[in-house]
Motif scaffolding. Structure first.
Motif, PDB file in Angstrom:
ATOM      1  N   ALA A 126      40.915  36.453  33.323  1.00 46.97           N
ATOM      2  CA  ALA A 126      41.393  37.478  34.095  1.00 46.97           C
ATOM      3  C   ALA A 126      40.970  38.867  34.057  1.00 46.97           C
ATOM      4  N   GLU A 127      40.657  39.372  32.803  1.00 50.44           N
ATOM      5  CA  GLU A 127      40.349  40.754  32.521  1.00 50.44           C
ATOM      6  C   GLU A 127      39.136  41.429  33.378  1.00 50.44           C
ATOM      7  N   PRO A 128      37.874  40.391  33.543  1.00 49.25           N
ATOM      8  CA  PRO A 128      36.566  40.819  34.184  1.00 49.25           C
ATOM      9  C   PRO A 128      37.115  41.352  35.575  1.00 49.25           C
ATOM     10  N   GLU A 129      37.761  40.510  36.370  1.00 49.21           N
ATOM     11  CA  GLU A 129      38.108  40.861  37.557  1.00 49.21           C
ATOM     12  C   GLU A 129      39.061  41.824  37.866  1.00 49.21           C
ATOM     13  N   VAL A 137      40.148  49.422  32.153  1.00 50.76           N
ATOM     14  CA  VAL A 137      40.553  48.160  31.264  1.00 50.76           C
ATOM     15  C   VAL A 137      42.091  47.894  31.601  1.00 50.76           C
ATOM     16  N   PRO A 138      42.546  46.800  31.905  1.00 52.32           N
ATOM     17  CA  PRO A 138      43.906  46.635  32.352  1.00 52.32           C
ATOM     18  C   PRO A 138      44.901  46.634  31.105  1.00 52.32           C
ATOM     19  N   THR A 139      46.071  47.350  31.584  1.00 53.62           N
ATOM     20  CA  THR A 139      47.038  47.508  30.462  1.00 53.62           C
ATOM     21  C   THR A 139      47.762  45.860  30.350  1.00 53.62           C
ATOM     22  N   ASP A 140      48.496  45.913  29.322  1.00 55.91           N
ATOM     23  CA  ASP A 140      49.256  44.837  29.005  1.00 55.91           C
ATOM     24  C   ASP A 140      50.205  44.383  30.403  1.00 55.91           C
ATOM     25  N   GLN A 141      50.821  45.503  30.882  1.00 56.07           N
ATOM     26  CA  GLN A 141      51.538  45.305  31.949  1.00 56.07           C
ATOM     27  C   GLN A 141      50.960  45.006  33.379  1.00 56.07           C
ATOM     28  N   ALA A 144      49.893  41.269  32.776  1.00 59.92           N
ATOM     29  CA  ALA A 144      51.098  40.482  32.698  1.00 59.92           C
ATOM     30  C   ALA A 144      51.508  40.059  34.318  1.00 59.92           C
ATOM     31  N   GLU A 145      51.312  41.388  34.968  1.00 55.06           N
ATOM     32  CA  GLU A 145      51.685  40.894  36.478  1.00 55.06           C
ATOM     33  C   GLU A 145      50.763  40.056  37.222  1.00 55.06           C
ATOM     34  N   ALA A 146      49.665  40.175  36.778  1.00 54.10           N
ATOM     35  CA  ALA A 146      48.212  39.468  37.692  1.00 54.10           C
ATOM     36  C   ALA A 146      48.474  37.855  37.067  1.00 54.10           C
ATOM     37  N   LEU A 147      49.094  37.635  35.697  1.00 49.65           N
ATOM     38  CA  LEU A 147      49.048  36.539  35.236  1.00 49.65           C
ATOM     39  C   LEU A 147      50.619  35.820  35.609  1.00 49.65           C
ATOM     40  N   GLY A 148      51.525  36.698  35.988  1.00 49.09           N
ATOM     41  CA  GLY A 148      52.858  36.166  36.194  1.00 49.09           C
ATOM     42  C   GLY A 148      53.714  36.015  35.079  1.00 49.09           C
TER      43      GLY A 148
END
Length: 264
Positions: A126-129, A137-141, A144-148
């Motif tokens: 998920a990180e590249p997108e 670079v996405p935070t943990d939050q 987590a929201e993207a992965l549910g």
């Protein structure tokens, strides 16, 4: 090579791949396998490109490429002609799946729980997108929201990224001067055990007579032999041996009934 030229090249490879798969579907071995081998060679750059995206995870690049090639071979052998599905649309997920399976099953130096391994795989996918969409670079939050899932699950999974590889103790240390990591590792400290032993023995030894304390001092502090202790005290070695056994038995009895030492 310009973008247009690159697109033409990709289309030619796709067309050649499709022709070879069509032929492979109609001929027996050995020509059938020869066609599949040519498909694999034509699309090997795709496998290498996918493998290169996993190089930052601490696994040898040659190993990654071998795994990617294995995924490509599986794709070539498992692909079924379908006008709605191009070969690469089938091969790319197959190659990625083989790489993820390799990381899950083989690449861990220290193996965390399966749920953590699987979460790390989801994060890596998920990180590249997310990075492209968010501009950072996405935070943990955000991950987590993207992965549910919960941010704590993401944090736990990202904390084990270094488990794919470990540094050799012979590797250079962080400081200058040519020191290795081994030289920066602290030696085992026996002093703590000594302090604890002294703390435990002190009350028991305090109850001994002066002669018994002197015998313990000569034997265990000064390193005297039983014969040397006998000469010091004016008794025989046999008497010293008998006295030592009695003293040690007394200490064992005392320690057996003492409450364990408290730690602060």
């Amino acid at each position: 090579m310009t973008i247009a030229a690159a697109e033409v090249s990709k289309q030619r490879i796709a067309d050649a791949t499709h022709e070879l798969l069509l032929e492979a579907d109609t001929v027996p071995d050995p020509r059938h396998q020869e066609c599949l081998d040519e498909v694999i060679l034509l699309n090997a750059p795709v496998a290498r490109s996918i493998a290169s995206r996993y190089r930052s995870k601490g696994v040898d690049a040659d190993d990654l490429e071998q795994v990617a090639y294995l995924g490509l071979v599986k794709a070539a052998n498992g692909y079924r002609l379908d006008a709605s599905t191009a070969f690469l649309s089938y091969a790319v997920p197959t190659i990625r799946g083989e790489l993820k399976r390799y990381f899950r099953d083989c690449a861990w130096t220290i193996r965390p729980p399966r749920r953590v391994q699987e979460m790390q795989g989801s994060i890596a996918a998920a990180e590249p997108e997310l990075t492209q969409r968010l501009g950072h670079v996405p935070t943990d939050q955000e991950t987590a929201e993207a992965l549910g899932t919960h941010p704590s699950e993401v944090a736990e999974a990202t904390s084990v990224r270094g488990c794919f590889s470990t540094l050799s103790l012979d590797a250079p240390g962080a400081t200058d001067g040519g020191t290795s990591l081994m030289e920066t590792v602290a030696d085992a400290e026996d002093g703590y055990d000594l302090v604890e032993n002294v703390h435990t023995l002190t009350p028991a030894v305090a109850n001994l007579g002066d002669r018994d304390k002197r015998i313990l001092q000569l034997r265990f502090c000064n390193g005297f032999t039983q014969e040397e202790i006998g000469n010091e005290l004016g008794v025989s070695q046999m008497q010293v041996s008998r006295l030592l056994r009695g003293i040690l038995e007394t200490l064992r009895t005392e320690l057996a009934v003492q409450p364990p030492p408290t730690t602060g």
